[in-house]
Design a protein around this motif. Structure first.
Motif, short mmCIF file in Angstrom:
data_model
loop_
_atom_site.label_atom_id
_atom_site.label_comp_id
_atom_site.label_asym_id
_atom_site.label_seq_id
_atom_site.Cartn_x
_atom_site.Cartn_y
_atom_site.Cartn_z
N SER A 182 0.89 -1.14 -0.25
CA SER A 182 0.13 0.10 -0.04
C SER A 182 0.98 0.70 0.44
N GLY A 183 -0.09 2.11 -0.42
CA GLY A 183 1.32 3.13 -0.14
C GLY A 183 1.71 3.51 -1.72
N ASP A 184 2.25 4.79 -1.55
CA ASP A 184 3.16 5.60 -3.20
C ASP A 184 4.32 5.03 -3.15
N ALA A 185 4.10 4.35 -4.51
CA ALA A 185 5.35 3.55 -4.63
C ALA A 185 6.95 4.18 -4.97
N ASP A 186 6.13 5.63 -5.49
CA ASP A 186 7.23 6.14 -5.79
C ASP A 186 8.23 7.35 -4.19
N ALA A 187 6.93 7.90 -3.99
CA ALA A 187 7.43 8.41 -2.43
C ALA A 187 8.33 6.76 -1.73
N PHE A 188 7.57 5.49 -1.73
CA PHE A 188 8.30 4.73 -1.41
C PHE A 188 9.92 4.63 -1.42
N GLN A 226 11.76 6.57 -3.31
CA GLN A 226 12.57 7.73 -3.19
C GLN A 226 13.17 7.57 -1.40
N VAL A 227 12.47 6.97 -0.47
CA VAL A 227 13.34 7.19 0.94
C VAL A 227 14.00 6.14 1.19
N PHE A 228 14.12 5.00 0.12
CA PHE A 228 14.14 3.78 0.04
C PHE A 228 15.49 3.83 -0.72
N PHE A 229 16.28 4.33 -1.72
CA PHE A 229 17.38 5.28 -2.08
C PHE A 229 17.94 5.80 -1.05
N GLU A 230 17.40 6.91 0.02
CA GLU A 230 17.86 7.84 0.60
C GLU A 230 18.62 6.89 1.67
N GLN A 231 18.22 6.18 2.43
CA GLN A 231 18.40 4.34 3.23
C GLN A 231 19.43 3.74 3.02
N LEU A 232 19.75 3.64 1.61
CA LEU A 232 20.90 2.88 1.35
C LEU A 232 22.12 3.89 0.64
N THR A 281 21.65 4.79 -7.68
CA THR A 281 21.27 5.97 -8.28
C THR A 281 19.82 5.56 -8.53
N THR A 282 19.14 6.53 -8.74
CA THR A 282 17.52 7.08 -9.21
C THR A 282 17.54 7.15 -10.70
N THR A 283 16.24 7.06 -11.51
CA THR A 283 15.84 7.73 -12.82
C THR A 283 14.41 7.65 -12.91
N VAL A 284 13.87 8.35 -13.73
CA VAL A 284 12.25 8.22 -14.01
C VAL A 284 12.63 7.91 -15.56
N VAL A 285 11.43 6.66 -14.81
CA VAL A 285 10.73 5.86 -16.30
C VAL A 285 9.54 5.44 -16.70
N ASP A 286 8.64 6.03 -17.74
CA ASP A 286 7.63 6.13 -17.80
C ASP A 286 7.15 6.98 -16.90
N GLY A 287 7.31 7.80 -16.55
CA GLY A 287 7.10 8.60 -15.25
C GLY A 287 6.99 7.83 -14.18
N ALA A 335 8.61 -2.99 7.35
CA ALA A 335 8.03 -2.56 8.57
C ALA A 335 8.16 -1.38 9.56
N GLU A 336 8.42 -0.09 9.66
CA GLU A 336 9.24 1.24 9.77
C GLU A 336 7.88 1.76 9.14
N LEU A 337 7.44 1.52 7.81
CA LEU A 337 6.28 2.24 7.50
C LEU A 337 4.71 2.11 8.33
N ARG A 338 4.95 0.52 8.68
CA ARG A 338 3.96 0.11 9.30
C ARG A 338 3.09 0.09 10.24
#
Ligand SMILES: *Cc1c(COP(=O)(O)O)cnc(C)c1O
Length: 487
Positions: free
Chosen positions: A420-426, A428-434, A443-449, A483-486
């Motif tokens: 559940s929740g917004d995958a893009d936001a997840f 982004q946080v996932f990247f920062e934590q890594l 790193t991240t990029t934007v593919v097909d929006g 788990a943190e988000l839950r």
């Protein structure tokens, strides 16, 4: 008179340290070698990414003063304030952007090139250096399947290679102020921005620049290109240039080069291939299969400072018809009247390049290949391709991870899709934590929006262990964040 002589002697003495003697040189070299060894052996400075600390205090430590400094102190400052932060692109755990290497033998070659300081821009001044660079370009041209009369230039990187290719194409196709606004260039949304920058620099940004549609593997769709060209022709426009990418930076996708070559040929378009990242894979059979058709391009660019693991500062441009590159760049001044044109078979790099004076860039390319032979390079690029497939197969099976298309080369795109929740936001946080965790750096990029993670494998140091570590870290961190988000 004596006063004048005394003054000159005093000045020579005051600047005498600019010509160190043998003992001083040896001591300095030993000191530098001591530093580089401690750098290479220390595990913490080899980390893939280290954020900058105390950035605001750097300026003072780096400022010049009139009095001399101690090399040992200076090396310490350099290590602490300059070298220690940022990305380390040859680290095994560096999976961001386009990784690379930093071949030690290239560093030694740079040292020799700088100490001997051959004037590599002009054949007359450095015949040996010119012939060496010529042989490197010949070898590269052959590797890419170009004919014997192809020419090229070793540049500082892909961006300058693009600039040379675009100017050559412009001149060869007769694009000028008279027709530029009616002339059409075909790109895709994945065309590297340095090509668009090159358009600006050489005055092609006034052309009509059409983005051709891509398929779901992020490759240019040939039928869409053919249709666009036909439409433009019917509207009285002048289609003249198509840009394909052999390994896009975002996803590593390879455009269908063979089909694009057919279309370019039948429509008399200049066909440019950006192989800055992908070109190195021509060293192995899987790569040659993926890049089939590259040999039919009119120009291409390739970055030895990516897939050949050279330290930054070496790109290459190749032009199928060598005389077109010469036509775009040849020039002479009166101060050069004594350099002649040299032997008929001795070229001057300045005739094929925007540069005149330049470093003896070929040596850093040549020395490692000469020392190691070609075989280890073939093995290394094949290893990177297979590692990407290995990673792709495994990450596809991990709970919650959704992968992009199968990798054409050595970049894998994927994202975590939480229940559940917004995958893009997840992500982004996932990247920062890594990033903050520091075990791996990607790193991240934007593919097909969609915000997408990408794992790019090309660092010299990346082997199976690092990829296994990446899989392990990704799995654990995704579970942890979920788990943190839950909570
Ligand atoms: C890196 C890259 C470039 C730009 O090359 P530089 O050496 O960074 O100037 C262009 N195109 C592609 C596909 C790249 O990966």
């Amino acid at each position: 008179m004596t006063q004048e002589r005394e003054k000159l002697a005093a000045l020579a003495e005051a600047s005498g340290c600019l010509e160190p003697d043998s003992a001083t040189r040896s001591a300095a070299l030993a000191s530098v070698a001591g530093y580089t060894e401690s750098y290479l052996e220390a595990s913490d400075t080899r980390r893939a990414f280290r954020p900058e600390a105390e950035g605001d205090r750097v300026a003072e430590a780096l400022a010049f003063v009139e009095s001399p400094g101690q090399l040992s102190d200076i090396l310490q400052t350099l290590d602490k304030r300059v070298i220690s932060s940022g990305t380390n692109t040859s680290s095994g755990e560096f999976f961001a952007f386009i990784p690379s290497g930093s071949l030690y033998e290239s560093a030694l070659a740079d040292f020799i090139a700088a100490v001997t300081n051959r004037y590599a821009g002009v054949g007359f001044s450095a015949p040996g250096a010119s012939r060496l660079e010529q042989s490197v370009i010949r070898w590269l041209a052959k590797l890419m399947g170009y004919p014997d009369d192809a020419e090229g230039d070793l540049t500082s990187g892909g961006s300058i290679a693009a600039l040379s290719a675009m100017l050559t194409a412009k001149k060869a196709c007769g694009i000028s102020s008279r027709n530029v606004t009616d002339s059409v260039i075909y790109v895709t949304t994945h065309t590297h921005h340095c090509i668009l920058k090159a358009f600006r620099i050489v005055g092609l940004d006034e052309c009509i620049i059409r983005e051709v549609r891509c398929d779901d593997e992020h490759r240019l769709v040939p039928d869409a290109l053919a249709e666009a060209i036909a439409d433009d022709r019917n509207s009285g426009l002048n289609p003249w240039l198509v840009i394909a990418t052999a390994g896009t930076t975002d996803t590593g996708a390879v455009d269908p080069l063979e089909a694009i070559a057919d279309i370019a040929e039948s429509n008399e378009l200049w066909f440019h291939v950006d192989a800055a990242y992908g070109g190195a894979f021509m060293l192995c059979e899987e790569g040659r299969q993926a890049l089939r058709g590259i040999e039919r391009s009119d120009s291409l660019m390739f970055d030895p400072h990516k897939g050949f693991f050279l330290p930054f500062g070496t790109g290459a441009v190749l032009i199928r018809s060598g005389k077109k590159l010469y036509g775009a760049f040849h020039g002479r001044g009166t101060y050069m009247r004594d350099v002649g044109d040299g032997a008929a078979d001795l070229r001057s790099a300045c005739d094929y390049s925007p540069e005149l004076t330049r470093p003896f860039r070929g040596l850093r390319f040549w020395l490692p290949f000469k020392i190691h032979g070609i075989a280890p390079f073939r093995a290394a690029v094949q290893e990177k391709l297979l590692l990407a497939r290995y990673f792709y197969a495994r990450i596809s099976k991990l709970e919650g991870f959704v992968v992009g298309p199968e990798p054409h080369l050595s970049i894998v795109t994927f994202r975590y899709v939480p229940e559940s929740g917004d995958a893009d936001a997840f992500n982004q946080v996932f990247f920062e934590q890594l990033r903050d965790d520091g075990h791996i750096f990607l790193t991240t990029t934007v593919v097909d929006g969609h915000l997408t993670l990408r794992l790019a494998i090309l660092a010299t140091g990346t082997h199976l262990e690092s990829v296994d570590l990446a899989l392990d870290v990704l799995e654990k961190k995704a579970l942890q964040l979920t788990a943190e988000l839950r909570r």
